[in-house]
Design a protein around this motif. Structure first.
Motif, PDB file in Angstrom:
ATOM      1  N   TYR A  15      55.012 -34.496 -86.228  1.00 52.19           N
ATOM      2  CA  TYR A  15      54.623 -34.893 -87.576  1.00 52.19           C
ATOM      3  C   TYR A  15      53.198 -34.456 -87.901  1.00 52.19           C
ATOM      4  O   TYR A  15      52.955 -33.783 -88.917  1.00 52.19           O
ATOM      5  CB  TYR A  15      54.755 -36.407 -87.743  1.00 52.19           C
ATOM      6  N   LEU A  19      54.289 -31.326 -89.893  1.00 50.81           N
ATOM      7  CA  LEU A  19      54.991 -31.830 -91.065  1.00 50.81           C
ATOM      8  C   LEU A  19      54.116 -32.571 -92.068  1.00 50.81           C
ATOM      9  O   LEU A  19      54.421 -32.578 -93.265  1.00 50.81           O
ATOM     10  CB  LEU A  19      56.144 -32.752 -90.628  1.00 50.81           C
ATOM     11  N   LYS A  25      59.472 -32.920 -94.487  1.00 49.20           N
ATOM     12  CA  LYS A  25      59.616 -34.057 -93.562  1.00 49.20           C
ATOM     13  C   LYS A  25      61.072 -34.489 -93.368  1.00 49.20           C
ATOM     14  O   LYS A  25      61.411 -35.075 -92.343  1.00 49.20           O
ATOM     15  CB  LYS A  25      58.805 -35.246 -94.087  1.00 49.20           C
ATOM     16  N   LEU A 213      61.595 -24.390 -91.442  1.00 50.43           N
ATOM     17  CA  LEU A 213      61.644 -25.797 -91.842  1.00 50.43           C
ATOM     18  C   LEU A 213      62.474 -25.966 -93.110  1.00 50.43           C
ATOM     19  O   LEU A 213      63.294 -26.885 -93.206  1.00 50.43           O
ATOM     20  CB  LEU A 213      60.227 -26.332 -92.060  1.00 50.43           C
TER      21      LEU A 213
END
Length: 300
Positions: A15, A19, A25, A213
């Motif tokens: 994270y 992210l 996320k 992502l």
């Protein structure tokens, strides 16, 4: 050669390393590793290039439930809970989420001298601070990976982290088993990979791209046994603009599900584009909001 593969994710490291501050996320970690990254990973055994097959549970995700006492955003706790529930419902037996906990305590620390920042700590003043730490995640990850390796459950362990605390576990895996080690650094190429981890890996990837992502996002809504898990509004690229769209559309689409159903279909008045895709840019948000305002005005 097909290697039974399991992935060990340091959720905190992923994270904060890759992210945080991004619109990515709502991440399908299984798709990211097995569909995006592993196909390009190169690992050879003798004359043969190895291939990787997921071994249930393919993902071990180590994290800790955010404490309301430390959460800066009002929806941090609920958003994390929604995300974890979405992962479980979507990946089912292919993920196990292992929780540590957050420790919050008052302690003292040396304050950096405001006049001379190079002053040694022993010559600085002490101040009282809140110390917030995630506990047990590194230990849980290290023990689980070593256990899976020595019991023969896997041939290949992939780690997503840049935390040197797990280095002893990787070293023991190398010394006591034939398990291959893969390392994925949660970075956009701006973080230096930890050399100790890199030296222990059979292969490494020192970055994760935005495109990977973006291609590995969960469906917006995932149905659970009792209720659906929806992507939090604050996790969209422009949450404030999206909230304006939701408010503007309430008279014609009073339920948010109705609005998103409309947004997920091509709109002829927006050049055939899907509003859900337009809201990924600030200008697109404005286009959607302007159209909704005109539509509502004309249909009063």
């Amino acid at each position: 050669m097909k290697l039974k593969t399991r992935v060990y994710i340091d959720g905190y490291n992923l994270y904060y390393g890759r992210l945080k501050g991004t619109p990515f996320k709502w991440l399908n970690v299984h798709a990211l590793v097995f569909n995006q990254i592993l196909p390009s990973a190169l690992l050879r055994e003798g004359e043969h290039q190895c291939t990787f097959e997921a071994h249930e549970p393919a993902i071990n995700y180590f994290t800790a439930v955010i404490s309301e006492k430390a959460a800066r955003d009002k929806d941090s706790v609920s958003s994390q809970a929604t995300y974890h529930s979405a992962l479980r419902n979507h990946l089912k037996n292919n993920i196990e989420i292992i929780n540590g906990y957050y420790s919050i305590a008052k302690t003292e620390a040396w304050q950096v001298d405001p006049i001379d920042e190079d002053t040694w700590p022993k010559n600085c003043n002490k101040v009282k601070i809140w110390k917030i730490e995630e506990k047990k995640s590194d230990v849980n990850l290290s023990l689980q990976a070593y256990h899976d390796s020595i019991t023969g459950q896997i041939d290949h362990a992939v780690f997503i982290t840049n935390d040197t605390d797990i280095a002893p576990s990787l070293s023991m895996i190398k010394q006591n088993t034939d398990v291959k080690i893969g390392l994925i650094i949660p970075s956009d190429k701006t973080r230096n990979p930890n050399k100790e981890l890199v030296d222990l890996a059979d292969w490494k990837r020192t970055y994760i791209t935005d495109a990977e992502l973006q291609s590995s996002q969960l469906p917006r809504v995932i149905q659970g046994k009792r209720k659906a898990n929806s992507k939090p509004i604050s996790w969209y690229p422009y949450p404030m603009e999206l909230q304006k769209i939701i408010e503007a559309a309430k008279s014609v689409k009073p339920k948010i599900g109705m609005l998103f159903k409309w947004m997920e279909a091509p709109c002829e008045y927006l050049n055939g584009e899907k509003p859900i895709e337009l809201i990924n840019t600030e200008q697109g948000c404005k286009q959607v909001l302007d159209y909704i305002n005109v539509y509502v005005k004309q249909n009063k």
